[in-house]
Design a protein around this motif. Structure first.
Motif, PDB file in Angstrom:
ATOM      1  N   PHE A   4      70.507  69.389  38.371  1.00  0.00           N
ATOM      2  CA  PHE A   4      70.996  69.917  37.101  1.00  0.00           C
ATOM      3  C   PHE A   4      72.451  70.337  37.228  1.00  0.00           C
ATOM      4  CE2 PHE A   4      71.037  72.959  33.491  1.00  0.00           C
ATOM      5  CZ  PHE A   4      70.613  72.072  32.512  1.00  0.00           C
ATOM      6  N   ALA A   5      72.833  70.923  38.371  1.00  0.00           N
ATOM      7  CA  ALA A   5      74.238  71.294  38.609  1.00  0.00           C
ATOM      8  C   ALA A   5      75.118  70.054  38.683  1.00  0.00           C
ATOM      9  CB  ALA A   5      74.352  72.110  39.889  1.00  0.00           C
ATOM     10  N   ILE A   6      74.621  69.007  39.338  1.00  0.00           N
ATOM     11  CA  ILE A   6      75.368  67.741  39.396  1.00  0.00           C
ATOM     12  C   ILE A   6      75.516  67.176  37.996  1.00  0.00           C
ATOM     13  CG2 ILE A   6      75.325  65.344  40.219  1.00  0.00           C
ATOM     14  CD1 ILE A   6      73.868  66.430  42.746  1.00  0.00           C
ATOM     15  N   TYR A   7      74.461  67.300  37.173  1.00  0.00           N
ATOM     16  CA  TYR A   7      74.512  66.793  35.805  1.00  0.00           C
ATOM     17  C   TYR A   7      75.634  67.453  35.005  1.00  0.00           C
ATOM     18  CZ  TYR A   7      73.295  65.399  31.127  1.00  0.00           C
ATOM     19  OH  TYR A   7      73.351  64.881  29.859  1.00  0.00           O
ATOM     20  N   ASP A   8      75.860  68.752  35.238  1.00  0.00           N
ATOM     21  CA  ASP A   8      76.937  69.452  34.535  1.00  0.00           C
ATOM     22  C   ASP A   8      78.299  68.872  34.875  1.00  0.00           C
ATOM     23  OD1 ASP A   8      75.354  71.183  33.071  1.00  0.00           O
ATOM     24  OD2 ASP A   8      75.436  72.785  34.581  1.00  0.00           O
ATOM     25  N   VAL A   9      78.472  68.370  36.100  1.00  0.00           N
ATOM     26  CA  VAL A   9      79.770  67.856  36.553  1.00  0.00           C
ATOM     27  C   VAL A   9      79.883  66.347  36.349  1.00  0.00           C
ATOM     28  CG1 VAL A   9      81.344  67.679  38.524  1.00  0.00           C
ATOM     29  CG2 VAL A   9      79.925  69.719  38.241  1.00  0.00           C
ATOM     30  N   VAL A  10      78.891  65.605  36.823  1.00  0.00           N
ATOM     31  CA  VAL A  10      78.910  64.140  36.761  1.00  0.00           C
ATOM     32  C   VAL A  10      77.535  63.659  36.279  1.00  0.00           C
ATOM     33  CG1 VAL A  10      79.476  62.019  38.015  1.00  0.00           C
ATOM     34  CG2 VAL A  10      80.402  64.191  38.806  1.00  0.00           C
ATOM     35  N   PRO A  11      77.325  63.591  34.970  1.00  0.00           N
ATOM     36  CA  PRO A  11      75.992  63.257  34.444  1.00  0.00           C
ATOM     37  C   PRO A  11      75.424  61.937  34.961  1.00  0.00           C
ATOM     38  CG  PRO A  11      77.441  63.992  32.678  1.00  0.00           C
ATOM     39  CD  PRO A  11      78.279  63.863  33.907  1.00  0.00           C
ATOM     40  N   ALA A  12      76.244  60.911  35.053  1.00  0.00           N
ATOM     41  CA  ALA A  12      75.731  59.596  35.459  1.00  0.00           C
ATOM     42  C   ALA A  12      75.149  59.622  36.871  1.00  0.00           C
ATOM     43  CB  ALA A  12      76.833  58.544  35.364  1.00  0.00           C
ATOM     44  N   ILE A  13      75.780  60.355  37.772  1.00  0.00           N
ATOM     45  CA  ILE A  13      75.285  60.443  39.151  1.00  0.00           C
ATOM     46  C   ILE A  13      73.951  61.185  39.183  1.00  0.00           C
ATOM     47  CG2 ILE A  13      75.766  61.342  41.477  1.00  0.00           C
ATOM     48  CD1 ILE A  13      77.505  58.916  40.621  1.00  0.00           C
ATOM     49  N   ALA A  14      73.818  62.233  38.381  1.00  0.00           N
ATOM     50  CA  ALA A  14      72.561  62.987  38.330  1.00  0.00           C
ATOM     51  C   ALA A  14      71.418  62.117  37.825  1.00  0.00           C
ATOM     52  CB  ALA A  14      72.726  64.219  37.451  1.00  0.00           C
ATOM     53  N   VAL A  15      71.663  61.332  36.778  1.00  0.00           N
ATOM     54  CA  VAL A  15      70.620  60.446  36.245  1.00  0.00           C
ATOM     55  C   VAL A  15      70.296  59.365  37.282  1.00  0.00           C
ATOM     56  CG1 VAL A  15      69.971  58.898  34.357  1.00  0.00           C
ATOM     57  CG2 VAL A  15      71.326  60.937  33.865  1.00  0.00           C
ATOM     58  N   MET A  16      71.297  58.885  37.999  1.00  0.00           N
ATOM     59  CA  MET A  16      71.077  57.900  39.052  1.00  0.00           C
ATOM     60  C   MET A  16      70.203  58.488  40.165  1.00  0.00           C
ATOM     61  SD  MET A  16      73.802  55.907  41.508  1.00  0.00           S
ATOM     62  CE  MET A  16      74.135  57.320  42.517  1.00  0.00           C
ATOM     63  N   ILE A  17      70.449  59.747  40.530  1.00  0.00           N
ATOM     64  CA  ILE A  17      69.644  60.399  41.567  1.00  0.00           C
ATOM     65  C   ILE A  17      68.181  60.463  41.140  1.00  0.00           C
ATOM     66  CG2 ILE A  17      69.212  62.609  42.735  1.00  0.00           C
ATOM     67  CD1 ILE A  17      72.311  62.983  42.752  1.00  0.00           C
ATOM     68  N   ILE A  18      67.942  60.804  39.873  1.00  0.00           N
ATOM     69  CA  ILE A  18      66.567  60.819  39.357  1.00  0.00           C
ATOM     70  C   ILE A  18      65.978  59.409  39.443  1.00  0.00           C
ATOM     71  CG2 ILE A  18      65.120  61.188  37.310  1.00  0.00           C
ATOM     72  CD1 ILE A  18      66.146  63.789  38.598  1.00  0.00           C
ATOM     73  N   GLY A  19      66.768  58.393  39.049  1.00  0.00           N
ATOM     74  CA  GLY A  19      66.296  57.011  39.097  1.00  0.00           C
ATOM     75  C   GLY A  19      65.937  56.554  40.499  1.00  0.00           C
ATOM     76  N   ILE A  20      66.727  56.952  41.464  1.00  0.00           N
ATOM     77  CA  ILE A  20      66.481  56.557  42.855  1.00  0.00           C
ATOM     78  C   ILE A  20      65.267  57.289  43.426  1.00  0.00           C
ATOM     79  CG2 ILE A  20      67.381  56.702  45.218  1.00  0.00           C
ATOM     80  CD1 ILE A  20      70.186  56.256  43.998  1.00  0.00           C
ATOM     81  N   THR A  21      65.167  58.569  43.144  1.00  0.00           N
ATOM     82  CA  THR A  21      64.159  59.388  43.827  1.00  0.00           C
ATOM     83  C   THR A  21      62.807  59.480  43.126  1.00  0.00           C
ATOM     84  OG1 THR A  21      64.991  61.415  42.771  1.00  0.00           O
ATOM     85  CG2 THR A  21      65.931  60.821  44.930  1.00  0.00           C
ATOM     86  N   THR A  22      62.681  58.933  41.931  1.00  0.00           N
ATOM     87  CA  THR A  22      61.403  59.050  41.215  1.00  0.00           C
ATOM     88  C   THR A  22      60.205  58.539  42.020  1.00  0.00           C
ATOM     89  OG1 THR A  22      62.400  59.126  39.026  1.00  0.00           O
ATOM     90  CG2 THR A  22      60.144  58.328  39.140  1.00  0.00           C
TER      91      THR A  22
END
Length: 183
Positions: A4-22
């Motif tokens: 969530f903290a990463i999402y505040d700074v770089v949203p695309a990377i945060a969504v990518m992390i969710i995509g990778i780790t699901t």
């Protein structure tokens, strides 16, 4: 909190992390632990631009990886498990694919994580949003219909999921074929 903290700074990377780790979250049963974040997002911004948005490409990527594994499988039982797990994953239910195909064979896990990550990155870069809580996958397409009546987000969601599906299928197929050709 970290994502969530990463999402505040770089949203695309945060969504990518969710995509990778699901797939890993599903394997350890931690995918359900994301609901508080989804509820907080729905309360704050009225939609989910992070968790389900990253899980949608990840779930269909699991489906693509399972279907590619079915194409590579040598025996009927493995093909059958992979096909049925792939179809259910395309609908958003990934547990059969994660436990029955991805982790036992490993190469489909790599393909699914690549496809989910690329899909998540694209979803984050282009601002894909899920407006209601549902199991992320092709069966939940209506969750991407913008309440204002525009269809841009819906088209984006379908495109992102198709890209994740194709990428995971291709990666799994090429990694799996290379592995089976060596053995």
């Amino acid at each position: 909190d970290g994502v969530f903290a990463i999402y505040d700074v770089v949203p695309a990377i945060a969504v990518m992390i969710i995509g990778i780790t699901t797939p890993l979250l599903v394997f350890f049963g931690m995918n359900n632990a994301t609901y508080p974040v989804i509820f907080a997002l729905l309360a704050q911004v009225g939609s989910d631009p992070l968790i389900c948005t990253g899980m949608a490409p990840a779930n269909v990527a699991v489906g693509g990886a399972c279907l590619a594994a079915a194409l590579i499988a040598k025996n009927a039982e493995e093909k059958s498990v992979s096909i049925s797990a792939g179809v259910t994953a395309l609908c958003g239910i990934t547990e059969p694919g994660v436990y029955g195909v991805l982790f036992p064979n490993r190469y489909p896990l790599i393909g699914a994580m690549i496809g989910g990550g690329i899909g998540g990155l694209i979803a984050g870069l282009l601002g894909m949003i899920q407006y209601v809580i549902s199991t992320p996958g092709f069966i939940s397409i209506p969750a991407y219909i913008n309440p204002d009546g525009t269809n841009d987000n819906l088209i984006l969601a379908v495109a992102v999921m198709i890209i994740a599906l194709v990428v995971s299928f291709a990666c799994t197929y090429f990694i799996g074929k290379k592995k089976t050709d060596k053995s």
